[in-house]
Each structure stands twice: as structure tokens, then as C-alpha cells.
Design an enzyme around this catalytic site. Sequence first.
Site, PDB file in Angstrom:
ATOM      1  N   HIS A 308       0.813  -1.214  -0.095  1.00 54.29           N
ATOM      2  CA  HIS A 308      -0.159  -0.146   0.065  1.00 54.29           C
ATOM      3  C   HIS A 308       0.710   1.244   0.137  1.00 54.29           C
ATOM      4  O   HIS A 308       2.023   1.206   0.527  1.00 54.29           O
ATOM      5  CB  HIS A 308      -1.062  -0.050   1.232  1.00 54.29           C
ATOM      6  N   ASP A 366      -7.925  -5.635   0.181  1.00 53.43           N
ATOM      7  CA  ASP A 366      -8.458  -6.557  -1.134  1.00 53.43           C
ATOM      8  C   ASP A 366      -7.995  -7.906  -0.934  1.00 53.43           C
ATOM      9  O   ASP A 366      -8.233  -8.835  -1.568  1.00 53.43           O
ATOM     10  CB  ASP A 366      -7.754  -5.957  -2.428  1.00 53.43           C
TER      11      ASP A 366
END
Length: 431
Positions: A308, A366
Site C-alpha cells: 500500500h 483486498d
Amino acid sequence: MAETTRSAKLTIDGKEYDLPILTATAGPDVIDIRKLYADVGVFTYDPGFTSTASCDSTITFIDGEEGLLMHRGYPIDQLAEKSHFLEVCYLLLYGDLPSTTQLEDFEDRVTAHTMLHEQMHFLFRGFRRDSHPMAIMVGMVGALSAFYHDSLDINDPWQREVATIRMIAKMPTIAAMAYKYTVGQPFVYPRNDLDYASNFLRMCFAVPTADYEVNPILSRAMDRIFTLHADHEQNASTSTVRLASSSGANPFASIAAGIVCLWGPAHGGANQACLEMLKEIGTPDRIPEYIKRAKDKNDPFRLMGFGHRVYKNFDPRAKVMKQSADEVLELLGIEDNPTLQVAKELEKQALEDDYFVSKKLFPNVDFYSGIILEAMGFPTSMFTPIFAVSRTVGWISQWKEMIADPQLKIGRPRQLYKGAELRDYVDIENR
Ligand code: CMC
């Protein structure tokens, strides 16, 4: 935005300039370079905006080192456990948790707008049946601006409010209809006696011949997925919405732009890509091969659902999602789901591998969401539309904040030009 007396010094060609430093409530302070070009005649260079704050905001904050995400100051794990999606919508939109009356009024307003203009049903029929539901959503959400003319004026606070409620209310209907269309089943109208998540599940899974009994645990899991995706400060799709609407574009068109950006596999499309990857891996013994590929700089393959821009620690949403995956699969009696086993083993092996440890790459939101959604009965192509339904409130909250800001300017980045210098046009016969 609190201004302080602190400043940064910039020296160019022996000349010194003072740049004010603005103080943040939490997270890094920022160097204010708004007058840099006017005063100094240079731009700053930051492709991908890795060090650039594009706005000030009071909505959401992420502490990437600590793995903290908060909305209006409330940590996401508390919201996921104690709150529910529509309450979080209220919090994001209006700044504080609602009273009972405020919440009831908000829920009533959203519920009253769940239906789509009947004429829009015909638009769906223009799409091929094998369209990706995200493609349909981009078109249908943009098309809202052709049907709801009375909420297009962004300078009218009342119209902004009506557009807000309409989008939060209609997005599940559009996503469910996109799904129904692609599987060749008749559309299921919303039912206003159901809560937001249950209504969405029913619109996706009921058929005229058999109604869908909403399991409260599945509806709670669905609601939690909506909650966990609701907002995430200035991510790519949110920045897209801000940029698109900074020109004065109408709210429906601006949110359609956000949906486009979300679709990419580096962003919201990662949930679909992640489940497809886990299935491709198939069995735990193949994990080392995929970890090796993810580390190979000559191979474009990346571990989907990992890494991320902001989190350099566990994504707090992934922690809740992992727990939710266990609960949902247990409820459905499929605890030994092979995809979940691959996911857990992949997470374990990656987090023991120096490549992922040194680059601080952890599972993101996710990584586990697709496993839950698949267990609920959704095909992978619906994962990103569900993300879009959830993120709509974040996009709108950020859009409303931007439009209400008296400092609003059209977003217009600069560039470092590296092309040809000025030259004269050459006639074609002389080239
Ligand atoms: N697998 C393997 N290596 C990775 C991964 C990954 N998933 N993510 C980052 N890296 C490496 C990358 O190769 C780079 O290595 P080096 O420094 O040697 O060049 C380093 O880690 C930093 O990566 P980056 O691409 O510069 O970081 P970024 O902040 O630009 O990208 C990201 C963030 C999310 C796009 C990226 O981590 C990624 O592509 N992850 C996979 C896709 C994914 O799961 N996306 C969902 C994000 S969370 C939900 C959302 O935002 O919608």
C-alpha cells in the site's frame, strides 16, 4: 488549516526563500508552496504525488506506520464492530455521529431514493450481456446526470444534498442491476423495508420464482464490507473525483470518473485480481513459486492484495476482513475453503520473507474481501462494483468538502517539460 510561524528555507542560486509550514492535527505537517512559482519561478516535481498534499481535509486520516485508519477521529475497527454503514455514511458526510433522530431521518431519506428512473432500465439493455459490471456502472452513474436534472447545480447546497442522497441510495440498485443484466436474470426492485446491506443482497440474489431469505450474519458481513471501504483519504479515485469536479462538472459525472479510476488493478480492481491470483495458485505447495515471481524485477507479477502507498504496517481493514472471512465461512460450513487456506499460507510466507518485510508490504483490504464475497455467491466481476458502492460516500464527502471550500481552484498540475525546443514547421515534401 492552522498556520504556524515555522518555515522552511529554500536556497536557489544562492538566494534564500522562506516557505511557511502548515500544521496538521495528525500526521506530517506540510510546506506551503502555493506562492513558489510566483515568487521563485520554479515548480516542484512529484510524479504519483508521493510527497504532495493536494488539499486540506477533516474527513479521514491514515497513520501508515501505525496501521491506523480513522474517520472523523473514530478508528475503523471500532466503527466496523459497533457501527453500521449508513451511520458511517452520516459521520463521513456531516462530521459527527448522528443522534437517533438524525440517523432515522437520514436512513429514511436514503431509503426513499433507492429506485432508479424507470427509463434507465432501457439503458442497461444497450450493453452486451458479457459486459463487465464496472463498465455498466461507469455508464449508468454518468447517465444519472441525464435523469436527475434537479440536482446538478453544484453551487446550490440543497441540490448537492439531494445528489448526495440519491447516489448513496441508488448505487446498490445500479450495481445489483448490472449484475442481474450480466447473468441474464430480471432486475429485482429495491425493497424499502430492508436495511441497506440486506436490500443489496436481495436485489442481487432474489429471482421472481424464489425470494431471497436474507441471512442476518451475511447481511452484517456485507454491511461490514461496505463500512471498511467507505473512505480512504486522498486515494487515486478520490483524487480523481476531486480533480474532475474542480472544473465544476456535475456530481454524477464526477463520481463516474471515480468509478473509472477505481477499476484499475492497482486500486479497487485488486480484489478481483487477488481472488483470481489465489485460485491460480490453487494449492499451498505452489506459493513459493508465486512469491519468487513477485520478487523478480523482470517479472511484472505482483502479489495482489499486498502492499500500500500509505500503510507500512498491517492495513487495519485487512485485519477485520480476515476475521470476517473466518466467521462467514464457518457460518456457511466451508471453513476448509481451499482459497482461504492458500490466502492464509501466502500471508504467512510473505510476512516471513525478507523482501516483503524490508519493503513493509502487508496484506491490504483486498486480500481477504474476495474470499468473503465469493462465499456469499458473488462472481469475481462483482467485487470491484461492490467496492464502488461502498466508496461512493467517501467520494461524495470529499467532493462536498471541496465544493464548500472558498479556496477552491480548478486542479491543474504543472509539468517538467522534456520535449523538443521551439522549432519551425517543415513542409511534408522537405521531411
Ligand atoms: N508485490 C510485490 N512487490 C511489491 C508489491 C506487491 N504487491 N507492492 C509493492 N511492491 C514493491 C515494488 O516493486 C517496489 O519495489 P522497489 O522499491 O524494489 O522498486 C516497492 O515494493 C514499492 O512499491 P511501489 O509500487 O513503488 O509502491 P506504490 O506506493 O507506488 O504502490 C500499490 C502501492 C498498492 C499500487 C502496490 O503495493 C501494488 O501494486 N500492490 C498490488 C495491488 C493491490 O493490492 N492494490 C490494492 C491497494 S489497497 C486498496 C485500494 O487502494 O484500492
